[in-house]
Design a protein around this motif. Structure first.
Motif, PDB file in Angstrom:
ATOM      1  N   UNK A  51      43.105  33.377  36.568  1.00  0.00           N
ATOM      2  CA  UNK A  51      42.353  33.197  35.712  1.00  0.00           C
ATOM      3  C   UNK A  51      42.778  32.967  33.989  1.00  0.00           C
ATOM      4  N   UNK A  52      43.646  33.922  33.822  1.00  0.00           N
ATOM      5  CA  UNK A  52      44.276  34.033  32.567  1.00  0.00           C
ATOM      6  C   UNK A  52      45.158  32.671  32.475  1.00  0.00           C
ATOM      7  N   UNK A  53      45.883  32.386  33.181  1.00  0.00           N
ATOM      8  CA  UNK A  53      46.469  31.075  33.320  1.00  0.00           C
ATOM      9  C   UNK A  53      45.560  29.778  32.755  1.00  0.00           C
ATOM     10  N   UNK A  54      44.375  29.783  33.462  1.00  0.00           N
ATOM     11  CA  UNK A  54      43.759  28.890  33.315  1.00  0.00           C
ATOM     12  C   UNK A  54      42.862  28.666  31.935  1.00  0.00           C
ATOM     13  N   UNK A  55      42.814  29.855  31.251  1.00  0.00           N
ATOM     14  CA  UNK A  55      42.280  29.758  29.951  1.00  0.00           C
ATOM     15  C   UNK A  55      43.237  29.540  29.093  1.00  0.00           C
ATOM     16  N   UNK A  56      44.654  29.989  29.477  1.00  0.00           N
ATOM     17  CA  UNK A  56      45.578  29.320  28.483  1.00  0.00           C
ATOM     18  C   UNK A  56      45.889  27.898  28.391  1.00  0.00           C
ATOM     19  N   UNK A  57      45.655  27.369  29.764  1.00  0.00           N
ATOM     20  CA  UNK A  57      45.706  25.981  29.690  1.00  0.00           C
ATOM     21  C   UNK A  57      44.526  25.259  29.023  1.00  0.00           C
ATOM     22  N   UNK A  73      34.829  28.500  22.194  1.00  0.00           N
ATOM     23  CA  UNK A  73      34.391  29.754  21.367  1.00  0.00           C
ATOM     24  C   UNK A  73      34.441  31.004  22.045  1.00  0.00           C
ATOM     25  N   UNK A  74      34.157  31.131  23.373  1.00  0.00           N
ATOM     26  CA  UNK A  74      34.362  32.249  23.901  1.00  0.00           C
ATOM     27  C   UNK A  74      34.894  32.305  25.405  1.00  0.00           C
ATOM     28  N   UNK A  75      36.338  32.269  25.399  1.00  0.00           N
ATOM     29  CA  UNK A  75      37.015  32.150  26.643  1.00  0.00           C
ATOM     30  C   UNK A  75      37.106  33.387  27.244  1.00  0.00           C
ATOM     31  N   UNK A  76      36.900  33.651  28.466  1.00  0.00           N
ATOM     32  CA  UNK A  76      37.046  34.982  28.798  1.00  0.00           C
ATOM     33  C   UNK A  76      36.893  35.060  30.552  1.00  0.00           C
ATOM     34  N   UNK A 222      45.699  38.599  27.466  1.00  0.00           N
ATOM     35  CA  UNK A 222      45.382  38.154  26.045  1.00  0.00           C
ATOM     36  C   UNK A 222      43.935  37.731  26.103  1.00  0.00           C
ATOM     37  N   UNK A 223      43.083  37.607  27.253  1.00  0.00           N
ATOM     38  CA  UNK A 223      41.769  37.008  27.152  1.00  0.00           C
ATOM     39  C   UNK A 223      40.954  38.332  27.625  1.00  0.00           C
ATOM     40  N   UNK A 224      39.669  38.518  26.978  1.00  0.00           N
ATOM     41  CA  UNK A 224      38.810  39.686  27.464  1.00  0.00           C
ATOM     42  C   UNK A 224      38.381  39.444  28.832  1.00  0.00           C
ATOM     43  N   UNK A 225      38.586  40.788  29.532  1.00  0.00           N
ATOM     44  CA  UNK A 225      37.994  40.576  30.600  1.00  0.00           C
ATOM     45  C   UNK A 225      36.803  41.546  30.854  1.00  0.00           C
ATOM     46  N   UNK A 226      35.763  41.186  31.295  1.00  0.00           N
ATOM     47  CA  UNK A 226      34.362  41.969  31.041  1.00  0.00           C
ATOM     48  C   UNK A 226      33.721  42.164  32.604  1.00  0.00           C
ATOM     49  N   UNK A 227      33.038  42.994  32.581  1.00  0.00           N
ATOM     50  CA  UNK A 227      31.887  43.244  33.654  1.00  0.00           C
ATOM     51  C   UNK A 227      30.849  42.239  33.400  1.00  0.00           C
ATOM     52  N   UNK A 228      30.451  41.721  34.276  1.00  0.00           N
ATOM     53  CA  UNK A 228      29.182  40.633  34.030  1.00  0.00           C
ATOM     54  C   UNK A 228      28.136  41.320  33.278  1.00  0.00           C
ATOM     55  N   UNK A 229      27.668  40.706  32.270  1.00  0.00           N
ATOM     56  CA  UNK A 229      26.388  41.317  31.532  1.00  0.00           C
ATOM     57  C   UNK A 229      26.696  42.328  30.339  1.00  0.00           C
ATOM     58  N   UNK A 230      28.203  42.582  30.284  1.00  0.00           N
ATOM     59  CA  UNK A 230      28.826  43.282  29.148  1.00  0.00           C
ATOM     60  C   UNK A 230      29.507  42.842  28.177  1.00  0.00           C
ATOM     61  N   UNK A 231      29.628  43.071  27.061  1.00  0.00           N
ATOM     62  CA  UNK A 231      30.184  42.485  25.847  1.00  0.00           C
ATOM     63  C   UNK A 231      31.499  43.248  25.578  1.00  0.00           C
TER      64      UNK A 231
END
Length: 628
Positions: A51-57, A73-76, A222-231
């Protein structure tokens, strides 16, 4: 990147097909599904890494392609758990995949070394060893079937209007269909296997477990990893290469290495460096503890990841690392390059060439320090990557002296020795570093070429790697001492030339043999390197070796056959008997057969191939029959 309904309701289907996995993929999935590993957490680490690679790309593509309509604006990365349904979903709003890419990337293992991986997985009964093999190969997505009965995926490539749905139980087939609508990016849902109440450590429906795995293995993403519904992100998102070394723990370095290399084992060495001045960059490099399966594959990946100001640019940046250091993994973050720089431009960029030279120097210096400080660890490195490092003796003449100090070789006196250690053991008055190439240590040790050297106490290097045949032709000396093959040229060991009267006594036989064997040899002479064998074949000082000649032919480069020199031991009974028979009757037909046998024996003794094996065995059988 959208809600959970994507997985509960696949959407309006445009087309649906059932496809078979590639044969080797099926075998690997079978092993995944029906095996138990000591640490299943690898699957979550691999999905987050993908998933991180996909966000980089997608961020890079949005910067280069201004016409691409994507929201960055909110890649995560979001992780969603449903305890009741026992599902775990990892979704990103990254680059996504097209229908064809799903088939290509998930339906097929398109990596060299697959068959070798499968063989080793079948052979090992140790859970930890199996886990290391999986991590070393980097099977990524397939590891989900260690914990899931069924896996579903929904994806849409950035810039495309339709999405793709994929589903499989990890058996022989998978289903795939085109969706009219789907969120951009990729969402993978694992339908987890039934709960094992005796093994709560692997309950991936527990939020505590997800947090633990993310913190341990993916804190540096490098990208935020969140639990669904949490910031609040679960990870710190700190780029390790940008932090002072004193602030980074070994565990953090090790997990970052596993992220960039897809290796399950810790690295052997970590190199954290920063370049300042007219061109600034940071680099975090690793020397692995074991070789990947594709190390010697033509299609094997090499190079490090290139970032520009924390923006991912490309995997496997070959311009930064030479071929002979292709085992090095890591990241280089340059500050002053264009974001849309191409691979072709990189090859000529002056700044990149400066960084490349500095990286090479730092890696070689690190290996030199390792060799001096920890012989056991360096032995591990050499056993895995020594053959590759020796390629640098051909590719990188600027660093040849450093490389010569790093290489470890076998010899008649030691299983492993450096060239400097060899020089320190040289006999008084010895001018040359003696060596012999061959296909194996056993064959070299039994070679007649070594007889005089061993008898007089000279140490000979034993070189059995294919690359040895090439580099010894280009490296003329070490520490002022010439490298000399014991199978080439004349040997001068403590005045070993035959007495003049002895040489004169053999002159007629040598001339006659030279005429009889003119199609195969350029000269027949008395030997100073034989003590027990009757004969051997040697090359002139600058002749190409038969092994190297064969290697060139295997690569499609036809070379004229190089005639070599037949040497005879004047003290051997066979040779003195042949001289007596020649003096008695030079026209005896049996003498011509004996000449053929003599040459064939010499060829076989060095591991060569006879031009006409049936004729040789017939002549030998007839000769033996007459002697009985």
């Amino acid at each position: 990147m959208g809600g959970k309904r994507v997985f509960a309701e696949k959407g309006d289907s445009v087309s649906r097909e059932t496809l078979e996995f590639q044969a080797e993929t099926r075998q690997l999935l079978h092993l995944m599904v029906h095996s138990i590993y000591s640490n299943k957490d690898i699957f979550l680490r691999e999905l987050i890494s993908n998933a991180s690679d996909a966000l980089d790309k997608v961020r890079l593509e949005s910067l280069i392609n201004k016409e691409l309509q994507v929201d960055t604006s909110d890649l995560h990365i979001a992780i969603d758990v449903d305890k009741d349904k026992r599902t775990l979903t990892i979704r990103d709003n990254g680059i996504g995949m097209s229908h064809d890419e799903v088939v290509s990337l998930i339906g097929t293992i398109a990596k060299s070394g697959t068959a070798e991986l499968l063989r080793k997985l079948r052979e090992t009964t140790d859970a930890g060893a199996s886990q290391e093999l999986i991590g070393q190969f980097g099977v990524g997505f397939y590891s989900t079937f260690m914990v899931a009965d069924r896996v579903t995926l929904v994806t849409r490539k950035a810039g495309e209007s339709q999405g793709t749905f994929w589903e499989s139980t990890g058996e022989g087939t998978y289903e795939i269909e085109t969706l009219d609508e789907a969120p951009q990016g990729t969402a993978v849902t694992l339908h987890l296997k039934p709960e094992d109440r005796d093994d709560q450590l692997f309950d991936y429906t527990g939020e505590w477990k997800i947090r633990e795995v993310v913190k341990r293995y993916s804190d540096f993403i490098a990208w935020p990893i969140r639990m669904a519904g949490e910031e609040q992100p679960l990870n710190s998102m700190k780029a390790l290469w940008a932090r002072p070394r004193s602030e980074v723990s070994d565990d953090e370095y090790h997990e970052f290495y596993k992220h960039v290399s897809h290796d399950w084992t810790d690295p052997l060495e970590t190199i954290h460096m920063k370049g300042e001045g007219t061109f600034e960059y940071e680099a975090l490099l690793f020397v692995p503890a074991r070789a990947p399966f594709d190390l010697f594959s033509r299609d094997g990946k090499r190079g490090v990841q290139l970032y520009v100001k924390r923006v991912f640019i490309m995997d496997d940046c070959e311009a930064l690392i030479p071929q002979y250091l292709r085992f090095v993994k890591g990241v280089v973050d340059a500050h002053d390059l264009s974001l849309n720089i191409s691979r072709e431009i990189l090859q000529q960029d002056r700044h990149i060439q400066i960084v490349r030279r500095r990286l090479i120097k730092k890696v070689l210096t690190t290996l030199k320090d390792l060799k001096a400080a920890d012989g056991e660890k360096y032995t591990t490195f050499w056993s895995e990557f020594g053959r590759v490092l020796k390629e640098g003796l051909l590719e990188d003449p600027d660093n040849r002296e450093q490389l010569l100090d790093l290489i470890m070789l076998s010899s008649t006196a030691a299983e492993s020795t450096s060239l400097r250690e060899y020089v320190e053991r040289m006999k008084d008055g010895q001018k040359d570093i003696y060596y012999m190439t061959g296909t194996s240590r056993a064959m070299v040790e039994k070679s007649p070429h070594l007889e005089a050297f061993l008898a007089k106490g000279y140490e000979v290097l034993i070189l059995t790697d294919p690359v040895d045949e090439v580099w010894v032709e280009q490296v003329n000396e070490f520490d002022g001492k010439p490298l000399q093959s014991v199978a080439k040229g004349k040997v001068d060991l403590d005045g070993a030339e035959p007495p003049a009267e002895q040489a004169a006594g053999f002159e007629a036989l040598l001339t006659w043999l030279g005429e009889k064997l003119a199609d195969d040899v350029k000269e027949v002479r008395l030997s100073t390197r034989l003590t027990t064998s009757a004969t051997c074949i040697v090359g002139d000082e600058h002749d190409i070796t038969p092994t190297l000649e064969k290697m060139y032919r295997a690569m499609g480069q036809e070379l004229p056959h190089t005639k070599r020199i037949l040497e005879l031991n004047p003290e051997h009974a066979l040779v003195t008997g042949l001289r007596a028979a020649h003096e008695a009757n030079a026209d005896d037909p049996a003498l011509a057969e004996a000449a053929e046998l003599l040459y064939g024996m010499a060829l076989l003794a060095e591991g060569g191939e006879l031009a006409d094996p049936p004729r040789f065995t017939r002549l030998l059988a007839d000769r033996l029959a007459r002697s009985l």
